[in-house]
Design an enzyme around this catalytic site. Structure first.
Site, PDB file in Angstrom:
ATOM      1  N   ASN A   1       0.717  -1.049  -0.052  1.00  0.00           N
ATOM      2  CA  ASN A   1      -0.147  -0.366  -0.020  1.00  0.00           C
ATOM      3  C   ASN A   1       1.012   1.845   0.510  1.00  0.00           C
ATOM      4  OD1 ASN A   1      -2.679  -1.109   0.130  1.00  0.00           O
ATOM      5  ND2 ASN A   1      -2.862  -1.388   2.357  1.00  0.00           N
ATOM      6  N   CYS A   2       0.161   2.204  -0.363  1.00  0.00           N
ATOM      7  CA  CYS A   2       1.095   3.302  -0.795  1.00  0.00           C
ATOM      8  C   CYS A   2      -0.644   4.796  -0.251  1.00  0.00           C
ATOM      9  CB  CYS A   2       1.669   4.010  -2.051  1.00  0.00           C
ATOM     10  SG  CYS A   2       3.231   2.712  -2.084  1.00  0.00           S
TER      11      CYS A   2
END
Lengths: 348, 428, 136, 77
Positions: B241-242
């Site tokens: 995840n970003c």
């Protein structure tokens, strides 16, 4: 040294008069007036009412923004540490005035404010986020209960003490979310709640989802031929040019306009102020939202006796539930006073 | 399926000639680690730093946090489909360096990374202020495509976590935790008097760079499916995840999922915990409908009485959470939800982007919009200027003396929706 | 899937890859207003308008994928689409005074946002067959 | 708004496009309308036909006002 407190009350509690004096202009007097005496006693040695601001309810309601500024400037001169508003019990315009004042004081002066109202006072829904409003009974008979609770809350705020939950302090829930560290991890709290729910034991959700209340339906109109019917819309129809500058969204006001002499609304005379939908169609023919043309026809045919000569309008777009409620209540008051029997409300 | 977690306590980090744990100190051979990571040609420069609780150190921008683990017995390897083969994991023995963490940093999608303060007020909100962190500073080669950059950082973190644990595989554990899951046939008949429940585990999957990987498969492209809790402990679920720092589920928290732990504690006493269903949070509405219906169908097939549902992220995933909730309730299952809130800096806005009357049991991990002031730290690992760009920060968040004023949103794990912190919120 | 699918966006990055596009040369708010009018007219949202983990003042771009209505049947407003778009508008309205606009960020940062926006939409665009990696 | 008018004791009918919203806001007498941008009209129709549609809706609204109800009721054709 004790804290300096200014008290705001309406013309009725100041002993000036009832509805006939409701247009009383704002004024401020040194010291206590009316219920201020009881409040001053409840505050004890720690705080003192240095002045009492007074304004008539109708005066305030006619132009809330203007009145709030006027009263605020009077209060400011007394350099108070806090302001107490009301209590307004279930008086709608008084409650709204207290609320508007509280909002203005909190924003402009940044000092503690406390009011007191009955939970159904429209001022509560509108302004509970801005200040602490102590829950009171619905009439001035509850003064004895309201004043000590308001004084206690005010002193807490003045001394910067931590305030408790609504149920502990007796104020009406403000709807503001505050973070805190619990004893347990959120995961553990969640599993605990899950267990309670599975077992059918009581539990308290940490985030109550929004709920909607209901009102019992009224009896139907039995004699339509003799009825006066009014039309109201949240679709923003107003005279061309939107003379009262009703906002395209998050409306802060509603409009009241005469349709005396209009058999049909056209793009030449009316338009929509609503910003929540493509306005082309309503601007081309406002009857598409507010059906004046067919209502007139039916009035002439005697389907009902009379189309009420005023219509009420606001913009339902992004408008807070609290405002919509307030508009609804105010409009209903006027319609009833004018002898209207039934209402058609159109929405987009 | 039985998994033993062999936990070796790490209370301090130090550089050393050989990577190993001695007396609670994890010694790291920096040269060996850097050279291993430098094999990835997508990375131009690799550096490693150490950060321990209580130090005046700030780390940003943080991408992910991973706990060092490796398999010492049983099928498969740690982080299957990522750094090990895709063999099924979840049984045997797994070594855990408890108290240690690998922190990856990098300016991938710059506004979607987070902050860790090792001391000060920010440390109260961040679970990774309490871990001994091996911090990877990863700079990509010029013009590296963003997906490759994200993949390179993700892999570097997982490789490091596996490497650190692998170097300590012969260590005597300080503690052994045993987790057992029964076969479906057995678990359905175990504890006949207790309600059968499962955990509906929602995984962020809005798009590339907003992803979660399950055995190396992009969760976005998969239908909801069943997974054993012990598989999760062996790294079957990995964060890619970003997204907002506060409520992305880092790989560390997947490995240590506190909901799973807590459900194990109540298992056999208050309910019969029969397993986990993983589902996704896609952008496409058809996917939302499909995934929620499919999840609840699986739950119905299992004959469940209750479903605990956790979310990851906010806004778009709120729609998935709510759909899962009412579909489960209408299928006769009792639900409890774990989420966090975006109620505005003043706490007065609507917390969730969606709601339903069935969602009457809801725990929240706090309002992510609350503003916090983080005083300057003596040392900053990474790029302090990113505070002005990070989600939860704004232009001007970083003062000239190094003070940062941000919403909790910018602090990694601060409102973790797997319930990894004690934060919550109430209404006044 | 019946009917035509269109992407409404203010992100110019799509122009070279999306075959069916309604480009709005304006703010993220303008995009949502256009989407609202389309939903009111019977179009159906295929993507969630609040995708991505960013607040309105954190992302200058907004995109939505809709299926166009096949006739003039206004009565078929898709309720779920309506709920989603009205809610998205209310979220945006609450911070309209500090909306992040295009053209105020450093070009490299804005490019990041544009890129991220497209990443989030790509899967849906591919699903509905209006995206071409090679360009149009 | 509709709820407050009802609360004040006036029978009220809500003519609106999205019935579920009307149900949520608590209207008791509901008449479904044409479309959001033109609840009591249809610009695709010739004017006379459009007006007939409008008249029909208003008639339905008046009928609703004359019908006893005990709970939220949607008046379809």
């Amino acid at each position: 040294m004790s804290y300096r407190v200014v008290h705001y009350i309406n013309q009725f509690f100041a002993g000036i008069g009832g509805e006939e004096k409701a247009d009383h202009k704002p004024e401020i007097r040194e010291g206590v007036v009316g219920p201020g005496m009881a409040l001053n006693n409840a505050l004890g040695d720690e705080a003192e009412i240095v002045a009492t601001a007074i304004c008539g309810d109708t005066y305030f309601a006619t132009d809330i923004e203007k009145a709030a500024v006027e009263v605020l400037e009077m209060i400011r001169k007394y350099n108070p540490d806090a302001v107490v508003l009301g209590p307004a019990f279930n008086a709608g315009r008084y409650g709204s005035a207290c609320g508007a004042m509280g909002d203005a004081i909190a924003t402009e002066l940044g000092i503690p404010v406390v009011s007191g109202m009955y939970p159904e006072n429209p001022g509560v829904e509108m302004y509970r986020k801005s200040m602490y409003i102590i829950e009171t009974p619905d009439s001035a008979r509850g003064m004895g209960k309201a004043v000590p609770a308001m004084a206690k809350m005010l002193l807490k705020l003045l001394k910067g003490e931590k305030t408790g939950l609504p149920s502990e302090e007796g104020y009406i829930e403000r709807g503001i979310r505050i973070n805190k560290f619990y004893e347990k991890l959120a995961a553990e709290r969640c599993v605990d709640m899950f267990v309670s729910k599975l077992k059918g034991e009581p539990f308290v959700t940490e985030y109550p989802m929004p709920v909607f209340d209901r009102v019992e339906p009224n009896l139907p109109v039995t004699d339509m031929k003799n009825a006066t019917v009014a039309i109201v819309t949240s679709g923003g129809i107003c005279p061309k040019g939107n003379p009262d500058h009703i906002e395209a969204s998050s409306a802060s006001k509603y409009g009241e306009y005469s349709i005396e002499g209009y058999d049909d609304l056209t793009s030449a005379d009316h338009c929509t102020a609503h910003g929540g939908y493509d306005a082309t169609y309503a601007d081309d023919d406002p009857d598409r939202v507010l059906p004046v043309d067919v209502m007139r026809e039916m009035e002439k045919e005697g389907v009902f006796k009379k189309l009420h000569n005023k219509f009420y309008t606001t913009v339902g777009n992004g408008t807070a539930v609290a405002s919509a409620k307030k508009f609804g209540a105010a409009i209903a008051d006027k319609l009833k006073a004018d002898g209207v029997d039934a209402v058609i409300l159109t929405s987009t | 399926m039985k998994l033993e977690l062999h936990k070796v306590k790490v209370s301090k980090l130090a550089w050393g000639d050989k990577t190993a744990v001695r007396d609670g100190v994890l010694f790291v051979n920096k040269e060996e680690l850097v050279s291993m990571l430098s094999e990835d040609e997508r990375l131009a420069k690799v550096d490693v730093e150490l950060a321990m609780p209580g130090e005046s150190v700030r780390i940003l921008p943080v991408k992910d946090v991973i706990e060092p683990r490796c398999k010492i017995e049983g099928k498969g390897g740690i982080f299957p489909g990522m750094v090990s083969d895709v063999e099924t994991v979840g049984e045997g023995k797994t070594l855990v360096l408890e108290g240690a963490a690998v922190v990856t940093t990098g300016k991938i999608v710059r506004f979607q990374e987070g902050i860790i303060d090792m001391s000060g007020p920010g440390a109260d909100y961040c679970p990774y202020s309490q871990t001994n962190n091996v911090v990877l500073l990863l700079d990509p080669v010029v013009d590296l495509e963003k997906h490759d950059h994200e993949a390179a950082c993700r892999l570097a973190g997982l490789k490091t976590a596996a490497y650190l644990a692998e170097c300590c595989r012969d260590c005597e554990p300080d503690r052994v935790d045993v987790y057992e899951t029964l076969s479906f046939r057995e678990s359905m008949h175990a504890y006949p008097d207790l309600p059968k429940v499962a955990y509906l585990y929602m995984l962020q999957s809005q798009g590339l760079l907003h992803d979660t990987w399950v055995y190396g498969v992009d969760a976005k492209k998969s239908l909801p499916t069943l997974i054993s809790p012990t598989e999760v402990m062996d790294g079957a679920i990995v964060s890619g995840n970003c997204v907002s720092a506060c409520d992305k589920n880092n790989t560390y928290v997947h490995l240590n999922n506190p909901i799973i732990n807590s459900m194990y504690e109540h298992h056999g006493k208050d309910f019969n915990f029969v397993g986990c269903i993983i589902t996704n949070e896609n952008v496409t509405l058809a996917d939302k409908k499909r995934s929620s219906s499919y999840s609840i169908k699986l739950a119905s097939m299992m004959g469940l009485d209750g479903l605990l549902i956790s979310e990851e992220g906010f806004g778009n995933p709120d729609a998935d959470l709510i759909m899962n909730c009412w579909k489960a309730e209408r299928a006769g299952m009792k639900t409890t939800l774990l989420t966090d809130e975006y109620a505005g800096q003043d706490g007065a806005s609507q917390s969730l982007a969606d709601s339903c009357p069935e969602g009457d049991a809801c725990v929240t991990a706090g309002n992510a919009n609350e503003v916090i002031t983080l005083p300057p730290m003596e040392k900053v690992l990474g790029y302090p200027d990113e505070a002005n760009i990070i989600a939860g920060g704004w232009d001007g968040s970083l003062a000239s003396d190094g003070t940062i004023t941000v919403e909790l949103q910018a602090i990694i794990g601060s409102t973790c929706e797997l319930g990894f912190t004690k934060l919550g919120a109430y209404t006044i | 899937m019946s009917g035509r699918v269109v992407l409404v966006t203010n992100n110019p990055r799509y122009l070279s890859n999306v075959t069916s596009i309604d480009f709005i040369d304006g703010s993220s708010w303008d995009v949502l207003v256009k989407v609202r009018d389309m939903v009111h007219g019977g179009c159906k949202l295929l993507s969630h308008p609040l995708y991505g983990n960013l607040r309105p003042y954190q992302q200058p771009f907004r995109s939505a994928i809709l299926s166009l209505k096949s006739d003039n049947d206004y009565s078929r407003v898709d309720e779920y689409s309506l709920t989603l778009i009205e809610h998205a508008l209310s979220v945006y309205r609450s911070c309209l005074d500090r909306l992040l606009l295009r053209g105020v960020l450093p070009p490299a940062t804005e490019e990041d946002y544009a890129f991220m926006d497209m990443e989030l939409m790509k899967q849906t665009l591919l699903q509905y067959d209006i995206f071409s990696e090679k360009g149009v | 708004m509709v709820k407050e008018i009802e609360r004040a004791g006036l029978p009220v009918v809500h003519v609106c496009t999205i019935v579920p919203i009307s149900l949520t806001v608590g209207a008791n007498r509901i008449v479904p309308a044409i479309a959001i941008p033109h609840p009591l009209g249809d610009p695709t129709k010739p004017f006379e036909e459009e007006k007939a549609i409008r008249r029909h809706l208003v008639e339905k609204a008046l009928k609703a006002l004359q019908t006893p109800v005990t709970e939220q009721t949607v008046f379809n054709d």
